[in-house]
Motif scaffolding. Structure first.
Motif, short mmCIF file in Angstrom:
data_model
loop_
_atom_site.label_atom_id
_atom_site.label_comp_id
_atom_site.label_asym_id
_atom_site.label_seq_id
_atom_site.Cartn_x
_atom_site.Cartn_y
_atom_site.Cartn_z
N ALA A 254 -41.01 3.08 8.94
CA ALA A 254 -41.81 2.68 9.88
C ALA A 254 -43.01 2.10 9.74
N LYS A 255 -43.80 1.19 10.61
CA LYS A 255 -44.88 0.65 10.26
C LYS A 255 -46.04 1.31 9.98
N SER A 256 -46.03 2.43 10.42
CA SER A 256 -47.23 3.39 10.28
C SER A 256 -46.92 4.12 8.89
N LEU A 257 -45.94 3.99 8.23
CA LEU A 257 -45.65 4.68 6.86
C LEU A 257 -45.82 3.64 5.86
N LYS A 258 -45.62 2.49 6.21
CA LYS A 258 -45.54 1.40 5.10
C LYS A 258 -47.06 1.28 4.39
N PRO A 259 -48.25 1.38 4.56
CA PRO A 259 -49.42 1.45 4.03
C PRO A 259 -49.29 2.65 2.77
N SER A 260 -48.89 3.61 3.14
CA SER A 260 -48.89 4.78 2.26
C SER A 260 -47.77 4.68 1.05
N TYR A 261 -46.79 3.98 1.45
CA TYR A 261 -45.73 3.33 0.33
C TYR A 261 -46.37 2.33 -0.44
N PHE A 262 -47.13 1.48 0.08
CA PHE A 262 -47.82 0.52 -0.72
C PHE A 262 -48.96 1.09 -1.74
N LEU A 263 -49.57 2.24 -1.17
CA LEU A 263 -50.37 3.02 -2.10
C LEU A 263 -49.80 3.42 -3.19
N ILE A 264 -49.04 4.20 -3.04
CA ILE A 264 -48.09 4.73 -4.30
C ILE A 264 -47.91 3.80 -5.01
N LEU A 265 -47.17 2.47 -4.77
CA LEU A 265 -47.08 1.47 -5.75
C LEU A 265 -48.08 0.91 -6.19
N ILE A 266 -49.40 0.80 -5.73
CA ILE A 266 -50.50 0.27 -6.26
C ILE A 266 -51.06 1.36 -7.31
N ALA A 267 -50.77 2.78 -7.08
CA ALA A 267 -51.17 3.80 -8.00
C ALA A 267 -50.16 3.66 -9.31
N THR A 268 -48.95 3.36 -9.12
CA THR A 268 -48.06 3.34 -10.18
C THR A 268 -48.50 2.30 -11.06
N LEU A 269 -48.77 1.06 -10.28
CA LEU A 269 -49.18 -0.21 -11.18
C LEU A 269 -50.39 0.07 -12.14
N LEU A 270 -51.50 0.95 -11.54
CA LEU A 270 -52.73 1.18 -12.03
C LEU A 270 -52.51 2.13 -13.19
N ALA A 271 -51.66 3.02 -12.99
CA ALA A 271 -51.20 4.04 -14.02
C ALA A 271 -50.75 3.20 -15.22
#
Length: 224
Positions: free
Chosen positions: A151-168
Motif C-alpha cells: 500500500a502507498k502508505s506503507l511504502k516509506p516504512s519499507y524503504f526505511l528498513i531497506l536504507i537501515a539495512t544498507l547503512l548497517a
C-alpha cells in the motif's frame, strides 16, 4: 552464529539506542507527535554515536524519513539538529563538571575507516558472514521487488528498513576495528527483510531450509 556481537558492550548498547531511534522514525508514518519523535530519534542516535562513532550514519534515516513521509515543514527538519545539540550540551556539561578536557575527549573519538578484514579471518565468522551475506542478497532482491505491491502508505516504512539495512552493511565494511561485534547492526533490519520474504514465498520446503540453516549453523560453529 556470531557470538562476538555480545562481547563488546559499547556496540551492543549503541545498537539498542539505534533500534529505539528506528522505532520512532518508522512511527512517523502516523503523522502524530512528529516533533517529539524526531527529537527522540536524533537523541537516541546521538547517544549511540557516543558509544560507537559510526552509528552516526543512521542520522541519514531521519532525513530520509522526512523526505519519504513528505514532511515539508522546515521546523521539523530543524528538530533533529536540536536533539543532537541537546546531547552535545549534556556531554560538554558532564566533561566540564568532572574536569575532563573537552579537546582530549574529541580527539579520543575513533572515527577512522578500515577495509582490513584480517581480524574476521576465522572459520566461525567466515561461515556466519557467508550465510548472512547470502540471506541478505537473496531476500533483498525479493524485498525490493515486493515493495511495489505494498500500500502507498506503507511504502516509506519499507524503504526505511531497506536504507537501515544498507547503512548497517556500510558500518560492517568501514568499521575501524573489525571484531564481528559490528554485525549486530545488521541483524534487526535484515531479520525484517528476511521475514517479509518468508511471508510471501510460496515454497514451504525452501522456507524450512532457510530456518533450519539458521538453527543448525550456531551448533556447527561451536566445533570450529
Amino acid at each position: 552464529m556470531v557470538p562476538q556481537t555480545f562481547l563488546n558492550s559499547s556496540i551492543l548498547i549503541a545498537n539498542l539506542f539505534v533500534l529505539l531511534a528506528l522505532r520512532r522514525i518508522i512511527s512517523l508514518r502516523s503523522q502524530k507527535e512528529m516533533k517529539k519523535k524526531l527529537f527522540d530519534a536524533a537523541f537516541w542516535i546521538s547517544l549511540a554515536t557516543l558509544l560507537f562513532f559510526w552509528s552516526s550514519l543512521f542520522y541519514v534515516l531521519i532525513f530520509a524519513a522526512l523526505f519519504l513521509f513528505r514532511i515539508t515543514d522546515i521546523k521539523n527538519w530543524i528538530i533533529p539538529l536540536i536533539g543532537v545539540l541537546t546531547v552535545a550540551v549534556i556531554v560538554a556539561s558532564v566533561l566540564i563538571a568532572t574536569g575532563y578536557d573537552i579537546s582530549n575527549y574529541v580527539t579520543s573519538i575513533d572515527y577512522d575507516i578500515s577495509l582490513d578484514f584480517t581480524n574476521l579471518n576465522s572459520g566461525q565468522i567466515i561461515i556466519a558472514s557467508t550465510i548472512i551475506l547470502s540471506y541478505f542478497v537473496w531476500s533483498l532482491f525479493y524485498y525490493v521487488r515486493n515493495i511495489k505491491n505494498k500500500a502507498k502508505s506503507l511504502k516509506p516504512s519499507y524503504f526505511l528498513i531497506l536504507i537501515a539495512t544498507l547503512l548497517a552493511a556500510i558500518i560492517i565494511i568501514i568499521s575501524p576495528i573489525k571484531t564481528g561485534a559490528e554485525f549486530i547492526f545488521l541483524f534487526a533490519p535484515l531479520s525484517i527483510v528476511l521475514t517479509n520474504y518468508i511471508e510471501v514465498s510460496s515454497e514451504k520446503w525452501f522456507k524450512e531450509v532457510l530456518i533450519w540453516i539458521l538453527i543448525i549453523t550456531p551448533f556447527i560453529s561451536l566445533v570450529l
